[in-house]
Scaffold this active site. Sequence first.
Site, PDB file in Angstrom:
ATOM      1  CB  SER A  22      -3.729   9.033  -3.296  1.00  0.00           C
ATOM      2  OG  SER A  22      -2.664   8.250  -2.936  1.00  0.00           O
ATOM      3  CG  ASP A  26      -3.810   6.699  -6.133  1.00  0.00           C
ATOM      4  OD1 ASP A  26      -4.771   7.469  -6.457  1.00  0.00           O
ATOM      5  OD2 ASP A  26      -2.551   6.807  -5.640  1.00  0.00           O
TER       6      ASP A  26
END
Length: 283
Positions: A39, A158
């Site tokens: 991320s 993610d």
Amino acid sequence: MIQAGLVCEGGGTKAAYSAGALKCFLEHKIYVPYCVGISAGSEILLSYTSRQMYRMEVTGIEAPCQKGVVGLRPFLKERNIFGIEATNDFIESKAPLDFKALKESTTTMEIGLYNMETHQVEYYDQSYVDQSQTLIKASCALLILCRPYMFRGIQYMDAGLIDMISIHQSIRHGNQKHIIVSTKEEGYVRKPAPSYQLKLAKWLYKDEQIVEDLKKRHERYNEQWNTIHALEQEGKALVLRPHKDLGVTRYTTDPKKLRPWFQLGYDETLERLDQIKEFLEIE
């Protein structure tokens, strides 16, 4: 330097703290041989790996503070609540990624992605980062808030759904020691996902395994920290994390809050510089 890994947690715009910490690393030429992130952590590590100090500040402070980064505008333009494309475009306009430096870096960087077909986290090194930066964008595609990205013919998002802190990947890489940069203050406890998130995930993805992974996310997060704490007891892990609460959340876009948060990361790292060098066995 001993074979060591640098592990960067995600955390949305809270990653400005990590950017401040790694600016300090760059200033003092602390180049860890291996780094891994997911991320926002992967976005910050790009600038670290390519040794671009100014890009670190743009990524950590300026980019998240642009108008329309979060909310209706990115939803209308790119079908994301968080404007990944707009953020990337801004960073590139201010401080373009040095691809040559990235590929030739003495630091091997790995980026974690969640494979939506296999429901596993996969890691790719910087050789897969091309001009589109799809790999990084996919890593930042937050569950529920962003659409997945197509990478190598498969949809990814993610990896924080499973690996919020990629400590096990650093261990698998064979590192003897690990520096973990966390965006969470001391004493932070991740709570179970609320029922509305579970229902929304089920409606959006129509995938029971994604819902199940969301249910277990807080348990995995605690397990990852348990691993880190055990490594700390053995002298094999060193954690850098905020020791003040400046009211910054993963969605903060106010430069009056993010700049002090970035500076906190820098200052707290600078205070521990001798300890970091000793830990890494830097002469």
